[in-house]
Scaffold this motif. Structure first.
Motif, short mmCIF file in Angstrom:
data_model
loop_
_atom_site.label_atom_id
_atom_site.label_comp_id
_atom_site.label_asym_id
_atom_site.label_seq_id
_atom_site.Cartn_x
_atom_site.Cartn_y
_atom_site.Cartn_z
N THR A 19 0.84 -1.21 0.00
CA THR A 19 0.00 0.00 0.00
C THR A 19 0.87 1.25 0.00
O THR A 19 0.59 2.21 -0.73
N GLY A 63 0.50 3.33 -3.15
CA GLY A 63 -0.36 4.47 -2.83
C GLY A 63 -1.84 4.19 -2.93
O GLY A 63 -2.64 5.12 -3.10
N SER A 64 -2.22 2.92 -2.83
CA SER A 64 -3.62 2.57 -3.00
C SER A 64 -3.89 1.19 -2.40
O SER A 64 -3.13 0.25 -2.62
N LEU A 84 -0.60 5.85 7.72
CA LEU A 84 -1.16 6.42 6.51
C LEU A 84 -2.23 7.44 6.88
O LEU A 84 -2.90 7.32 7.91
N ARG A 88 -6.60 10.97 -1.23
CA ARG A 88 -5.38 10.26 -1.66
C ARG A 88 -4.63 9.77 -0.43
O ARG A 88 -4.49 10.50 0.56
N VAL A 147 -1.57 9.05 1.84
CA VAL A 147 -0.25 9.65 2.00
C VAL A 147 0.40 9.06 3.24
O VAL A 147 -0.26 8.90 4.28
N ARG A 203 6.49 6.55 6.49
CA ARG A 203 7.50 6.56 5.42
C ARG A 203 8.77 5.84 5.87
O ARG A 203 9.34 5.02 5.14
#
Length: 293
Positions: A17, A21-22, A53, A59, A61, A67
């Motif tokens: 993910t 990004g999804s 997240l 969206r 992020v 990260r």
């Protein structure tokens, strides 16, 4: 979660993910449903007590913590993949050796010997991984290593392959024609920070002000590239540059060589005892030059 370690499925769902990004794209890659991936990631956040997240305008992020965690988890998943592939390869082809090597030495010196070894022992697979600093065999999945030093590492056995011999100053003919050595940029090997000063002392010369100010590189391969780009002069083991010197691609701006006591070694841990493939490779490396002369 056992002993604080999340499940592998949750970590895979989060890494995919984070990378894609999804949730939907991660689900497609992992052959799961969107809701299954969402539950895995949400459950991971709940167990960790850390938000990984967030949504910005619909969206996904990564948070700063997410990260950093994603990068670390990706590294570990890749290592698990490599270890698994290595295990399968060993089971499939029989004998194998995973060897830690110095990059430039492996290119210039080792590969011709490995090619001949493979012809003699086609059933033995030799895999190479680069390591430029000493390590503990117990912490890494290597069967043996080739490295530079003064002696064998503790708790290992093996052979001294060859002495390093001489370190010589080299640069391109174009650079040598522009200025004397003391005025050139001096390129340094990061693991040998005092080599240039030692060379000047052995030559009875006074080092210029620019000697210690030059750039530092981790690999001799990078230094060779810098030499070819006329970025400065370097102190190199003669055996690594003898072909370039013979071809006139490099020259010695000062014809003084410094003899060093270091050598290159092949060794393996004594704890478990070496396998037959390691011993065959050791024997081949020890006698290669005699067999091919």
């Amino acid at each position: 979660m056992r002993h604080g370690i999340p499940s592998l499925g949750a970590l895979q769902a989060f890494e995919a993910t984070a990378r894609l990004g999804s949730f939907s794209r991660a689900a497609e890659e992992l052959s799961l449903t969107h809701s299954a991936v969402y539950r895995q990631v949400s459950g991971l956040e709940q167990r960790l007590g850390v938000q990984l997240l967030t949504r910005v305008r619909r969206r996904l992020v990564l948070t700063p913590a997410g990260r950093d965690y994603a990068a670390r988890i990706r590294h570990h998943l890749e290592q698990i993949g490599k270890d698994t592939f290595s295990l399968i390869a060993r089971a499939g082809v029989g004998r194998s050796v995973h060897l830690a090597v110095l990059p430039t030495l492996s290119t210039v010196w080792l590969m011709p010997r490995l090619a001949a070894f493979n012809r003699r022992h086609p059933d033995i697979t030799v895999s190479l991984s680069v390591r430029t600093a000493p390590f503990q065999f117990g912490d890494h999945p290597f069967d043996a290593a080739i490295y530079h030093g003064r002696e064998l590492w503790p708790q290992t056995q093996g052979i001294r392959l060859f002495d390093e011999g001489e370190l010589v100053p080299v640069c391109t003919p174009r650079l040598a024609a522009r200025a004397p050595l003391q005025e050139l940029v001096h390129l340094h090997m990061s693991t040998r920070p005092d080599s240039w000063l030692d060379w000047y002392r052995s030559a009875g010369l006074e080092p210029g002000l620019r000697v210690s100010a030059g750039p530092r590189y981790e690999l001799f391969t990078l230094i060779l590239a810098a030499l070819q780009a006329d970025m400065g002069a370097a102190l190199m083991p003669r055996f690594l540059v003898e072909d370039a010197l013979a071809a006139g691609e490099l020259v010695m701006p000062v014809r003084h060589a410094m003899l060093v006591s270091e050598a290159y070694f092949f060794s393996y841990p004594t704890a478990d005892g070496p396998g037959e493939a390691v011993l065959l490779l050791e024997q081949w490396l020890a006698h290669y030059d005699k067999e091919t002369s």
